[in-house]
Write an enzyme that holds these catalytic residues in place. Structure first.
Site, PDB file in Angstrom:
ATOM      1  N   ASP A  21       0.830  -1.199   0.000  1.00 24.07           N
ATOM      2  CA  ASP A  21       0.000   0.000   0.000  1.00 24.07           C
ATOM      3  C   ASP A  21       0.873   1.260   0.000  1.00 24.07           C
ATOM      4  O   ASP A  21       2.102   1.169   0.067  1.00 24.07           O
ATOM      5  CB  ASP A  21      -0.882  -0.054   1.258  1.00 24.07           C
ATOM      6  CG  ASP A  21      -2.325   0.282   0.942  1.00 24.07           C
ATOM      7  OD1 ASP A  21      -2.542   1.095   0.041  1.00 24.07           O
ATOM      8  OD2 ASP A  21      -3.218  -0.266   1.614  1.00 24.07           O
ATOM      9  N   ASP A  72     -10.268   2.388  -3.789  1.00 24.99           N
ATOM     10  CA  ASP A  72     -10.820   1.121  -3.295  1.00 24.99           C
ATOM     11  C   ASP A  72     -12.213   0.813  -3.848  1.00 24.99           C
ATOM     12  O   ASP A  72     -13.094   1.671  -3.862  1.00 24.99           O
ATOM     13  CB  ASP A  72     -10.911   1.147  -1.767  1.00 24.99           C
ATOM     14  CG  ASP A  72      -9.533   1.091  -1.133  1.00 24.99           C
ATOM     15  OD1 ASP A  72      -8.538   1.149  -1.872  1.00 24.99           O
ATOM     16  OD2 ASP A  72      -9.473   0.979   0.099  1.00 24.99           O
TER      17      ASP A  72
END
Ligand code: GLA
Length: 499
Positions: free
Chosen positions: A128, A185
């Site tokens: 990430d 997302d």
């Protein structure tokens, strides 16, 4: 292909839960059709000890992470883990899981690579960017490259990396990672699924040689409708995205399980050519996408007729637009049934939020005559949004397939490249380029490195064309458009006609 903990559980994971999901992937027959990875996402971190060594979460993973990876391996599966390129993980910010502060790879590359891959035995890592971007303002390419090198050196060089930077990071990504996220997302909603498909629409050129655009983990088996799940799974398969199940597999509804196990769709996703389908037609929220399967430039192709609108839509496409000719046999890959053969075109009424996917086998493959800008490779493209005037694909209702490439040129490297301009026999062609006129623009074209003379460009009006004689060699040609001294006009597409 596999499962990941994030969509359903966020940081609320533990070792029993992960093991149960691993059992379920086997028991539900998902392993048998190719789902192999069990990926632990954010939430497993404890704190680092005095030596900086990461500890597993004290009460979520009391038995440690090696035990989890070992269990996954004992079932014949692979194990994935998660970290961040900076110091803090996303969960420690957004889910207030403060134990993830300091858990990222930054400054601990060697230590974590040893621990995760040699000691604990994980095979895959999703990396990430919360701590690296928001907190430290690092450079993506440098950061992910340094991590890759550390993993190769201190971990294992067969570990697969997923770059999770929530936007296409740049063409360098394929040197570092097996896949990279292209969007923010995913959520368990139709709008999210539809938005990600649109984002990925012009990115087929970056899916190459076993490197993939990641459309994010699946929301199938949660709250989408039956047809929305078809769109979600069908297009993730057509576009060769990683397929990571995101629901609780122990309670997955039969209908969704059946869809995830659709072997004919999985075959598109896992096809040996590993290509991403690209759009050949777009009109008011309906799209036709196509890709080669089984053999490049063969007579078998997969096509999706996709209706993203809220009304039923009739979608029709001429076989010639799919570069096919003669009698074509169609197979419906959702219904697993053959259809009546067609000769000229494919036409079907598609329900709202639905898609039809066919395997098409025709008598002949014909030479392509059209090359859209949104099929091209842009060597300097990224979607990070760091600089204002960078080359990108732009939505344009008036353009063919509704995209142009804008902000090209200004330097020789800032080019548009089609490296698969195909001629069966080789020879002379007329090339017509469609572009948006604008003052003070230039265009330099080369074919396999040889410059082509370009006459003066038009500077006003809505759409302009310019036609040039070109010579192609037999097979694939590389056509490059750029301008080393000023901006290029926005390019829509080019067409080729035998001359
Ligand atoms: C980011 C990622 C998600 C998930 C979370 C974990 O938002 O994009 O996929 O991994 O972090 O905190």
């Amino acid at each position: 292909m596999g499962w990941s903990s994030w969509n359903t559980y966020r940081v609320h994971i533990n070792d029993t839960l992960i093991k149960k999901q691993a059992d379920a992937i086997v028991q539900k027959g998902l392993k048998d059709v190719g789902y192999t990875y069990i990926n632990v996402d954010d939430g497993f971190f404890g704190r680092r000890n005095a030596q900086g060594e990461m500890q597993p979460h004290p009460w979520r993973f009391p038995g440690g992470m090696k035990a989890v990876a070992d269990y996954v391996h004992s079932l014949g599966l692979k194990a994935g883990i998660y970290s961040d390129a900076g110091t803090v993980t996303c969960g420690s910010i957004w889910d207030k899981d403060s134990i993830g502060i300091g858990a990222g790879l930054y400054g601990h590359e060697e230590q974590d690579a040893r621990l995760y891959f040699r000691d604990w035995g994980f095979d895959f890592i999703k990396i990430d960017y919360c701590g690296a971007g928001q907190e430290l303002d690092l450079d993506e390419r440098k950061r992910y490259t340094a991590i890759r090198q550390a993993i190769n050196r201190f971990g294992r060089n067969d570990v697969e990396i997923n770059i999770c930077r929530w936007a296409f990071p740049g063409t360098w990504a394929s040197e570092v990672a097996a896949s990279w996220r292209i969007s923010s997302d995913i959520r368990d909603s139709w709008g999210s699924v539809k938005g990600i498909i649109e984002k990925n629409m012009p990115l087929s050129a970056y899916c190459h040689d076993g490197h993939f655009n990641d459309m994010d983990m699946l929301e199938i088996g949660r709250s989408l409708s039956e047809s929305e799940e078809r769109v979600h799974f069908g297009l993730w398969c057509m576009m060769s995205s990683p397929l990571l199940i995101g629901c609780d597999m122990t309670t997955i509804p039969e209908r969704s399980l059946g869809l995830l196990k659709n072997a004919e769709l999985i075959a598109l996703n896992q096809d040996s050519l590993a290509l991403q389908a690209y759009p050949v037609q777009a009109a008011d929220g309906t799209y036709v996408l196509v890709k080669d399967i089984e053999q490049r430039r063969g007579t078998v192709r997969a096509t999706a007729l996709y209706n993203s609108t809220n009304e039923p839509r009739y979608i029709a496409i001429a076989l010639s637009e799919l570069e096919l000719e003669g009698k074509a046999r169609l197979r419906d890959l959702f219904a697993h049934t053959p259809l009546k053969p067609v000769r000229d075109s494919i036409a079907v009424l598609v329900a709202p939020h639905d898609v039809v996917i066919y395997r098409v086998e025709a008598e002949r493959r014909i030479e392509p005559t059209r090359y859209e800008a949104e099929w091209a490779w842009l060597p300097l493209y990224n979607d990070l949004g760091k600089r204002k005037k960078e080359i990108h694909y732009a939505r344009d209702k008036h353009a063919s397939c509704e995209y142009v490439v804008t902000m090209g040129g200004g330097s020789r490297e800032n080019a548009i490249v089609w490296d698969n301009v195909y001629s069966q026999e080789g020879g002379n062609y007329l090339m017509t380029i469609y572009y948006r006129p604008a003052p003070i623009r230039g265009l330099e074209i080369s074919i396999d490195g040889t410059p082509v003379a370009v006459s003066a460009l038009q500077s006003s009006g809505d759409v302009a064309t310019i036609t040039l004689p070109v010579k192609l060699r037999r097979g694939d040609n590389r056509i490059e458009m750029t301008c080393s001294t000023m901006w290029m006009p926005d390019i829509d597409k080019f067409e080729l006609r035998k001359h």
